[in-house]
Scaffold this motif. Structure first.
Motif, mmCIF file in Angstrom:
data_model
loop_
_atom_site.group_PDB
_atom_site.id
_atom_site.type_symbol
_atom_site.label_atom_id
_atom_site.label_comp_id
_atom_site.label_asym_id
_atom_site.label_seq_id
_atom_site.Cartn_x
_atom_site.Cartn_y
_atom_site.Cartn_z
ATOM 1 N N THR A 44 0.838 -1.203 0.000
ATOM 2 C CA THR A 44 0.000 0.000 0.000
ATOM 3 C C THR A 44 0.873 1.254 0.000
ATOM 4 O O THR A 44 0.538 2.246 -0.664
ATOM 5 C CB THR A 44 -0.954 -0.006 1.219
ATOM 6 N N ASP A 72 -6.618 -0.296 4.013
ATOM 7 C CA ASP A 72 -5.807 0.044 2.840
ATOM 8 C C ASP A 72 -6.631 0.814 1.812
ATOM 9 O O ASP A 72 -6.135 1.761 1.196
ATOM 10 C CB ASP A 72 -5.225 -1.226 2.192
ATOM 11 N N GLU A 117 -4.007 -4.904 -5.406
ATOM 12 C CA GLU A 117 -3.163 -5.264 -4.251
ATOM 13 C C GLU A 117 -3.697 -6.573 -3.705
ATOM 14 O O GLU A 117 -4.803 -6.633 -3.154
ATOM 15 C CB GLU A 117 -3.159 -4.183 -3.158
HETATM 16 MG MG LIG Z 1 -1.622 -3.171 2.215
#
Ligand SMILES: [Mg+2]
Ligand SMILES: Nc1nc2c(ncn2[C@@H]2O[C@H](COP(=O)(O)OP(=O)(O)O)[C@@H](O)[C@H]2O)c(=O)[nH]1
Length: 222
Positions: A44, A72, A117
């Motif tokens: 992140t 996040d 992610e």
């Molecule tokens: Mg993360």
């Protein structure tokens, strides 16, 4: 026998959904990047550094995989680009069905770059194709250079590797030479970006690499 059959069915269903996702992403000409690495490696943080460098040049969105929280996604939302949170409720990787649901919530016709992610984990994410164009694996120096040899699947079939937290090298026993030796045994060619999110170094090079792939995708569409 039963177990194998069940596993095959699940895998087949996953593959079918993933092919549909790939077709959808390709129809809209998106470059999709699957960002993988351990919890806390700095995924992140890299995105927080990368997005301000790219968003003026490229229309982008992020899918945030997380076990339970939206921490996040909240960090990425602050960068003012579209972000979709997926909570796996303990699941150790993202899969095709989750990506399909997330894609429904994104303005695909307006996007050129999608970064996913993945869940923080050095094992399971490597085994699941998310219809991405590029896989990028991250390791931070506090995890130790031996993780390359210990988790080869995560580093062998990736388009780039990020070595993060290089600002901490003087305070750890991280062996940079052994890191490169082990990596090159399983992945001879992938570029390595040595990054410090703390010192703001190495991100420009990674951003340029992303842009070069987006330009290639633009050229392919013409
Ligand atoms: Mg993360
Ligand atoms: N010293 C240092 N800390 C970093 C760096 N990148 C991330 N961190 C810290 O590492 C922790 C985990 O970062 P995060 O981006 O949440 O990792 P993720 O779980 O992989 O998404 C946070 O406390 C960050 O501030 C870096 O380059 N250097």
């Amino acid at each position: 026998m039963m177990e194998i059959e069940l596993g095959e069915k699940i895998l087949q269903a996953h593959n079918e959904i993933t092919e549909k996702n790939r077709e959808l992403l390709s129809r809209h000409g998106l470059l999709t990047v699957n960002l993988m690495g351990s919890p806390g490696t700095g995924k992140t943080s890299v995105l927080e550094q990368l997005i301000p460098r790219l968003k003026a040049k490229v229309s982008m969105a992020v899918i945030e995989g997380d076990l339970y929280t939206s921490k996040d996604a909240v960090r990425i939302e602050a960068e003012e680009i579209p972000v979709v949170q997926i909570n796996t409720r303990g699941g150790c990787h993202l899969d095709g069905r989750m990506i399909a649901e997330a894609l429904e919530q994104l303005p695909l016709p307006q996007l050129e770059l999608l970064i996913i992610e993945n869940i923080g984990n050095l094992v399971c994410p490597a085994e699941f194709d998310l219809a991405e164009d590029l896989r990028v694996s991250m390791l931070s120096v506090t995890e130790g250079e031996d993780k390359i040899a210990k988790y080869p699947l995560m580093f062998q079939d990736v388009a780039a590797v990020i070595l993060n937290k290089v600002d901490l090298i003087p305070y750890t026993s991280f062996d940079v030479t052994a890191f490169y030796e082990d990596l090159r045994l399983i992945n001879p060619k992938a570029p390595v970006f040595e990054i410090s999110c703390r010192l703001n170094t190495g991100i420009d090079e990674f951003a340029d690499w992303c842009v070069s792939h987006i330009e290639q995708k633009r050229a392919d569409r013409k």
